[in-house]
Write a protein that holds these residues in place. Structure first.
Motif, PDB file in Angstrom:
ATOM      1  N   ILE A  79       0.856  -1.182   0.000  1.00 41.62           N
ATOM      2  CA  ILE A  79       0.000   0.000   0.000  1.00 41.62           C
ATOM      3  C   ILE A  79       0.897   1.239   0.000  1.00 41.62           C
ATOM      4  N   PRO A  80       0.737   2.107  -1.005  1.00 37.80           N
ATOM      5  CA  PRO A  80       1.548   3.333  -1.026  1.00 37.80           C
ATOM      6  C   PRO A  80       1.116   4.315   0.065  1.00 37.80           C
ATOM      7  N   ILE A  81       2.084   5.050   0.594  1.00 38.43           N
ATOM      8  CA  ILE A  81       1.812   6.102   1.564  1.00 38.43           C
ATOM      9  C   ILE A  81       1.737   7.411   0.799  1.00 38.43           C
ATOM     10  N   CYS A  82       0.528   7.977   0.730  1.00 39.10           N
ATOM     11  CA  CYS A  82       0.296   9.156  -0.110  1.00 39.10           C
ATOM     12  C   CYS A  82       1.182  10.336   0.279  1.00 39.10           C
ATOM     13  N   GLU A  83       1.369  10.540   1.593  1.00 37.56           N
ATOM     14  CA  GLU A  83       2.179  11.668   2.034  1.00 37.56           C
ATOM     15  C   GLU A  83       3.653  11.506   1.667  1.00 37.56           C
ATOM     16  N   CYS A  84       4.051  10.295   1.329  1.00 39.02           N
ATOM     17  CA  CYS A  84       5.450  10.038   0.994  1.00 39.02           C
ATOM     18  C   CYS A  84       5.563   9.488  -0.429  1.00 39.02           C
ATOM     19  N   SER A  85       4.851  10.112  -1.343  1.00 38.98           N
ATOM     20  CA  SER A  85       4.907   9.715  -2.747  1.00 38.98           C
ATOM     21  C   SER A  85       5.609  10.802  -3.545  1.00 38.98           C
ATOM     22  N   LEU A  86       6.732  10.445  -4.170  1.00 39.01           N
ATOM     23  CA  LEU A  86       7.544  11.363  -4.971  1.00 39.01           C
ATOM     24  C   LEU A  86       7.977  12.585  -4.143  1.00 39.01           C
ATOM     25  N   ILE A  87       8.565  12.317  -3.006  1.00 41.09           N
ATOM     26  CA  ILE A  87       9.084  13.390  -2.151  1.00 41.09           C
ATOM     27  C   ILE A  87      10.593  13.482  -2.323  1.00 41.09           C
ATOM     28  N   THR A  88      11.146  14.646  -2.017  1.00 43.08           N
ATOM     29  CA  THR A  88      12.597  14.811  -2.113  1.00 43.08           C
ATOM     30  C   THR A  88      13.302  14.549  -0.785  1.00 43.08           C
ATOM     31  N   ALA A  89      12.560  14.547   0.286  1.00 46.20           N
ATOM     32  CA  ALA A  89      13.161  14.288   1.600  1.00 46.20           C
ATOM     33  C   ALA A  89      13.519  12.817   1.731  1.00 46.20           C
ATOM     34  N   THR A  90      14.427  12.536   2.640  1.00 53.81           N
ATOM     35  CA  THR A  90      14.844  11.146   2.877  1.00 53.81           C
ATOM     36  C   THR A  90      14.296  10.641   4.210  1.00 53.81           C
ATOM     37  N   VAL A  91      13.128  11.151   4.586  1.00 56.54           N
ATOM     38  CA  VAL A  91      12.452  10.705   5.801  1.00 56.54           C
ATOM     39  C   VAL A  91      10.955  10.750   5.537  1.00 56.54           C
ATOM     40  N   CYS A  92      10.231   9.782   6.100  1.00 54.94           N
ATOM     41  CA  CYS A  92       8.792   9.688   5.898  1.00 54.94           C
ATOM     42  C   CYS A  92       8.136   9.387   7.241  1.00 54.94           C
ATOM     43  N   ASN A  93       7.144  10.207   7.583  1.00 56.13           N
ATOM     44  CA  ASN A  93       6.374   9.999   8.811  1.00 56.13           C
ATOM     45  C   ASN A  93       5.316   8.935   8.539  1.00 56.13           C
ATOM     46  N   ILE A  94       5.483   7.771   9.131  1.00 52.96           N
ATOM     47  CA  ILE A  94       4.562   6.656   8.879  1.00 52.96           C
ATOM     48  C   ILE A  94       3.665   6.387  10.087  1.00 52.96           C
ATOM     49  N   THR A  95       3.565   7.354  11.005  1.00 52.93           N
ATOM     50  CA  THR A  95       2.819   7.143  12.248  1.00 52.93           C
ATOM     51  C   THR A  95       1.367   6.775  11.985  1.00 52.93           C
ATOM     52  N   GLU A  96       0.704   7.503  11.088  1.00 56.82           N
ATOM     53  CA  GLU A  96      -0.710   7.258  10.822  1.00 56.82           C
ATOM     54  C   GLU A  96      -0.945   5.920  10.127  1.00 56.82           C
ATOM     55  N   ASP A  97       0.037   5.425   9.419  1.00 59.20           N
ATOM     56  CA  ASP A  97      -0.133   4.167   8.663  1.00 59.20           C
ATOM     57  C   ASP A  97       0.148   2.942   9.533  1.00 59.20           C
ATOM     58  N   ILE A  98       0.954   3.126  10.583  1.00 62.72           N
ATOM     59  CA  ILE A  98       1.220   2.012  11.501  1.00 62.72           C
ATOM     60  C   ILE A  98       0.137   2.070  12.580  1.00 62.72           C
ATOM     61  N   SER A  99      -1.029   1.552  12.253  1.00 63.80           N
ATOM     62  CA  SER A  99      -2.210   1.732  13.107  1.00 63.80           C
ATOM     63  C   SER A  99      -2.549   0.501  13.945  1.00 63.80           C
ATOM     64  N   ALA A 100      -1.790  -0.563  13.822  1.00 63.01           N
ATOM     65  CA  ALA A 100      -2.062  -1.779  14.590  1.00 63.01           C
ATOM     66  C   ALA A 100      -0.756  -2.305  15.180  1.00 63.01           C
ATOM     67  N   THR A 101      -0.908  -3.073  16.243  1.00 61.40           N
ATOM     68  CA  THR A 101       0.276  -3.636  16.886  1.00 61.40           C
ATOM     69  C   THR A 101       0.585  -4.986  16.248  1.00 61.40           C
ATOM     70  N   VAL A 102       1.028  -4.924  14.972  1.00 61.29           N
ATOM     71  CA  VAL A 102       1.417  -6.111  14.212  1.00 61.29           C
ATOM     72  C   VAL A 102       2.722  -5.808  13.498  1.00 61.29           C
ATOM     73  N   ALA A 103       3.293  -6.823  12.861  1.00 57.79           N
ATOM     74  CA  ALA A 103       4.555  -6.653  12.148  1.00 57.79           C
ATOM     75  C   ALA A 103       4.301  -5.995  10.784  1.00 57.79           C
ATOM     76  N   TYR A 104       5.050  -4.948  10.498  1.00 54.90           N
ATOM     77  CA  TYR A 104       4.965  -4.228   9.217  1.00 54.90           C
ATOM     78  C   TYR A 104       6.284  -4.345   8.468  1.00 54.90           C
ATOM     79  N   ASN A 105       6.171  -4.373   7.142  1.00 56.42           N
ATOM     80  CA  ASN A 105       7.338  -4.281   6.293  1.00 56.42           C
ATOM     81  C   ASN A 105       7.218  -3.002   5.474  1.00 56.42           C
ATOM     82  N   LEU A 106       8.348  -2.388   5.163  1.00 54.59           N
ATOM     83  CA  LEU A 106       8.336  -1.128   4.420  1.00 54.59           C
ATOM     84  C   LEU A 106       9.423  -1.147   3.361  1.00 54.59           C
ATOM     85  N   ARG A 107       9.177  -0.364   2.288  1.00 60.74           N
ATOM     86  CA  ARG A 107      10.157  -0.295   1.207  1.00 60.74           C
ATOM     87  C   ARG A 107      10.140   1.107   0.590  1.00 60.74           C
ATOM     88  N   VAL A 108      11.282   1.449  -0.052  1.00 58.50           N
ATOM     89  CA  VAL A 108      11.480   2.774  -0.643  1.00 58.50           C
ATOM     90  C   VAL A 108      12.045   2.594  -2.047  1.00 58.50           C
TER      91      VAL A 108
END
Length: 312
Positions: A79-108
């Protein structure tokens, strides 16, 4: 074409067919982002990575995540993170997307518009239960005899366990669970002249974890000296008032005794005369160089009688 020549040609064809796409892909692809990691403190999560540098081009990045549901029930979709789509920064706030206490995987992935990189994936999974919790910033206040504490609002997920006690009585600590920190929290009523101490820790119910306790802060109950001064002033005023009251009573009593023992006689109007007749009697030896002067006040009848005698 002979069989001996056909085999080398076919071998060359297949070799070129395998090599050519790989060469073209390497030239077209950007380097993948490296050093992908998670920074997570107080339930705020940030994905970071090292920048991809391309001379003369602006590199943009896109981030996607995959949760437990996507892995097990959605064909391992991302699932793409809209706030971090085609950004120039090298940091992404994923707080709102990590909404459950389960294991997440992420990619850039890196992108310049004409070219893209392959996905760079986080090593291992991230679970928000591993977030680092810090003690709450707080301020302890002594308002007269009231022990108050101000706690910084760290978000709706946070509660605060506050411990407080009279200094020297650590075995008799009291505690209070604070959920609403929109205003100053009243903890206790203090005794004048005593020190009271407070410390607190954060608690997040969704992950059932607490931080360590903050540094202990102590304050002294105000009003001990001022209470003594007020008491002294009130006592002095009381003594002064009592002294004035006694003086007034003494004066009043003396007046009562004076009027009782030595009353002032008031002459009737008939005995009052505007110009009472008087006679000056000169006494003493005629040969004396000096004499005493005595003034006697006689009733009018006596004066009349004496005047008649002298006339005759």
């Amino acid at each position: 074409m002979s069989r001996s020549k056909t085999f080398p040609n076919l071998a060359c064809f297949f070799l070129c067919a395998l090599i050519a796409p790989n060469l073209t892909g390497e030239d077209a692809l950007l380097p993948s982002p490296q050093n992908i990691s998670i920074l997570s403190t107080n339930m705020r999560h940030f994905l970071t990575w090292s920048p991809v540098t391309i001379q003369g081009e602006t590199v943009r990045y896109s981030v996607e995540f995959q949760g437990e549901y996507e892995r097990e029930y959605a064909n391992e979709s991302w699932i793409p993170i809209c706030e971090c789509s085609l950004i120039t920064a090298t940091v992404c706030n994923i707080t709102e997307d990590i909404s459950a206490t389960v294991a997440y995987n992420l990619r850039v992935r890196a992108d310049t518009g004409a070219r893209r990189s392959q996905w760079g994936t986080l090593k291992g999974f991230f679970n928000r239960i591993t977030t680092s919790l810090t003690p709450p910033p707080m301020k302890v206040i002594a308002d007269g005899y009231h022990l108050l504490v101000e706690l910084k609002d760290m978000g709706p997920a946070f509660q605060f366990c506050v411990l407080y006690w009279k200094k020297g009585q650590e075995s008799r600590m009291h505690w209070k669970m604070v959920k609403d920190v929109s205003s100053t929290v009243h903890l206790d009523t203090m005794e004048a002249g005593h020190d009271y101490c407070v410390k607190a820790q954060t608690y997040v119910e969704t992950i059932n974890r607490s931080s360590s306790f903050s540094q202990t802060q102590c304050v002294r109950a105000q009003g001990g000296r001022s209470l003594w001064l007020v008491t002294a002033m009130i006592s002095s005023s009381g003594f002064a008032l009592a002294a004035l009251t006694l003086l007034f009573l003494a004066w009043k009593t003396s007046k009562i005794f004076q009027y009782s023992c030595c009353p002032i006689a008031v002459l009737p109007d008939t005995l009052k005369a505007e110009e009472p007749p008087t006679q000056l009697i000169l006494c003493g030896n005629e040969e004396a160089e000096q004499c005493d002067l005595m003034v006697c006040v006689m009733p009018s009848e006596e004066v009349l009688r004496l005047w008649i005698q002298e006339t005759l």
